[in-house]
Design an enzyme around this catalytic site. Sequence first.
Site, PDB file in Angstrom:
ATOM      1  N   HIS A  88      16.448   4.997  22.986  1.00  0.00           N
ATOM      2  CA  HIS A  88      16.117   5.348  21.800  1.00  0.00           C
ATOM      3  C   HIS A  88      16.609   4.370  20.479  1.00  0.00           C
ATOM      4  CE1 HIS A  88      14.497   7.993  18.634  1.00  0.00           C
ATOM      5  NE2 HIS A  88      15.791   7.809  17.809  1.00  0.00           N
ATOM      6  N   ASP A 167      11.764  21.342  16.534  1.00  0.00           N
ATOM      7  CA  ASP A 167      12.434  20.184  15.881  1.00  0.00           C
ATOM      8  C   ASP A 167      11.226  19.612  14.970  1.00  0.00           C
ATOM      9  OD1 ASP A 167      13.831  17.723  15.274  1.00  0.00           O
ATOM     10  OD2 ASP A 167      11.969  16.828  16.250  1.00  0.00           O
ATOM     11  N   ARG A 174      13.022  19.890   6.436  1.00  0.00           N
ATOM     12  CA  ARG A 174      14.414  18.745   6.168  1.00  0.00           C
ATOM     13  C   ARG A 174      13.923  17.764   5.168  1.00  0.00           C
ATOM     14  NH1 ARG A 174      16.343  16.593  11.082  1.00  0.00           N
ATOM     15  NH2 ARG A 174      17.383  15.336   9.916  1.00  0.00           N
ATOM     16  N   SER A 189      18.216  16.644  16.416  1.00  0.00           N
ATOM     17  CA  SER A 189      16.756  16.393  16.389  1.00  0.00           C
ATOM     18  C   SER A 189      16.306  15.091  17.498  1.00  0.00           C
ATOM     19  CB  SER A 189      16.400  16.000  14.937  1.00  0.00           C
ATOM     20  OG  SER A 189      15.021  15.347  14.764  1.00  0.00           O
ATOM     21  N   LYS A 193      14.525  15.947  21.603  1.00  0.00           N
ATOM     22  CA  LYS A 193      13.255  15.242  22.372  1.00  0.00           C
ATOM     23  C   LYS A 193      13.577  14.690  23.553  1.00  0.00           C
ATOM     24  CE  LYS A 193      12.807  14.073  18.179  1.00  0.00           C
ATOM     25  NZ  LYS A 193      12.308  13.677  16.646  1.00  0.00           N
TER      26      LYS A 193
HETATM   27  N1  URA Z   1      14.638  10.709  13.835  1.00  0.00           N
HETATM   28  C1  URA Z   1      14.446  12.166  14.402  1.00  0.00           C
HETATM   29  O1  URA Z   1      14.000  12.088  15.402  1.00  0.00           O
HETATM   30  N2  URA Z   1      15.197  13.073  13.703  1.00  0.00           N
HETATM   31  C2  URA Z   1      15.757  12.852  12.567  1.00  0.00           C
HETATM   32  O2  URA Z   1      16.312  13.779  12.271  1.00  0.00           O
HETATM   33  C3  URA Z   1      15.992  11.648  12.176  1.00  0.00           C
HETATM   34  C4  URA Z   1      15.431  10.489  12.783  1.00  0.00           C
END
Ligand code: URA
Length: 430
Positions: A88, A167, A174, A189, A193
């Site tokens: 990621h 999320d 947010r 967050s 995932k």
């Molecule tokens: N990427 C994400 O998936 N979540 C965040 O909060 C910030 C960047």
Amino acid sequence: MTTIEPFDAVDLIKIKRDGGELTSAQVAWLVDAYTRGYVADEQMSAITMAIFLRGMVSREINDLTAAMVNSGERLDFSGLSKKTTDKHSTGGVGDKITLPLAPLVASFGLAVPQLSGRGLGHTGGTLDKFESIPGWRANLTNEEMIAQLESVGAVVCAAGSGLAPADRKLYSLRDITGTVEAIPLIASSIMSKKLAEGTASLVLDVKFGNGAFMSDYERAKELANVLVGIGNDAGVATRAVLTNMNTPLGLAIGNANEVRESVEVLAGGGPDDVIDITATLAEHMLDLAGVTSVAVRDHLANGKAMDSWRAMVSAQGGDPDAKLPVARETHTVTADRDGVVARMDALPFGIAAWRLGAGRARKEDPVVHAAGIDLAVKPGASVKKGDVIFTLSANDSARFDRALEALDGAWEIGESVVDQGPLIAEVING
Ligand code: URA
């Protein structure tokens, strides 16, 4: 029958407001009650602001991540004959690394399930880049994804809405309450995932510098540490690499042009910075998956990674030999003096590419796959007056003025290059 709720949202708001810790049961309830609409947006906004200001201890962050994972489905790769490993990136300008990386790692016999997103704002989305390839399809069923992991090893596809739905709801909140930048919220967050996806190991490319989501080095490092802690505590072998995003990565910024550059890397060429980050991340992914003593760069030179790329693109309906889209209009910027390219700041180049049509301002906007910027040189290059520095591409020449406005002061020709620090700064092992 009415459900008896075990906690009161106001009590939890006050605990975080006053700098206290929520228990595991409180965090689990909060996320579940918010997802089902019992805890109101305004109450959750107060909590996220309290978290932004007061922080969370690592146990609370792990609980928050687990609660978001539990809000949706989990993928199951246990039937695969290959080990899974994923990557990621926190995102950057010209960051096309997933494109060469996934097939490169797959060419060593691992399975790389890359569930990706579309871009918003100045950082491009991996799916947008792939969608420049005629016929390529981002939406796969879980069965299709698993079959492709078994046969090809690499999949890049859209993350389904079933993964960590809490999320998605929390991120939207947010976004409109000034609480995106809280490290506990960012880390939970991202990791919710990845944990829901079910990879066995994970390498995080955490970027710092002016084009990064987290520009300050120390903050990026703090984020990297928290991400690695969540992953390892959850039983996923996790490592983070801190990489430099002060200058755009590679020479191409956009979608189709980034695919072209990725194919160059897979063919054994391409810019050094893209090759170095691709090879470094691949080495860490292979190492975490127990594949050691292999020469990663050999598979870029001998065509094995390219074979995986072609198989991966074809499996998703794409034609790896198809001509990629080319923009109708171009605008070239040249050097106004002899000298050395002293710097090229990533963020304004990202904004300019976005203004040319390569990115989207709203989730529902389409992107122009052919739009973007091709750098002719990078910082450190010697140039003569009149040499090309970069070329803007768009389908509508009316877009050039606003892109050039973003680039005003973003690059400089001087006597020598400005030191921007190392490309690969540090590895966080947990
Ligand atoms: N990427 C994400 O998936 N979540 C965040 O909060 C910030 C960047």
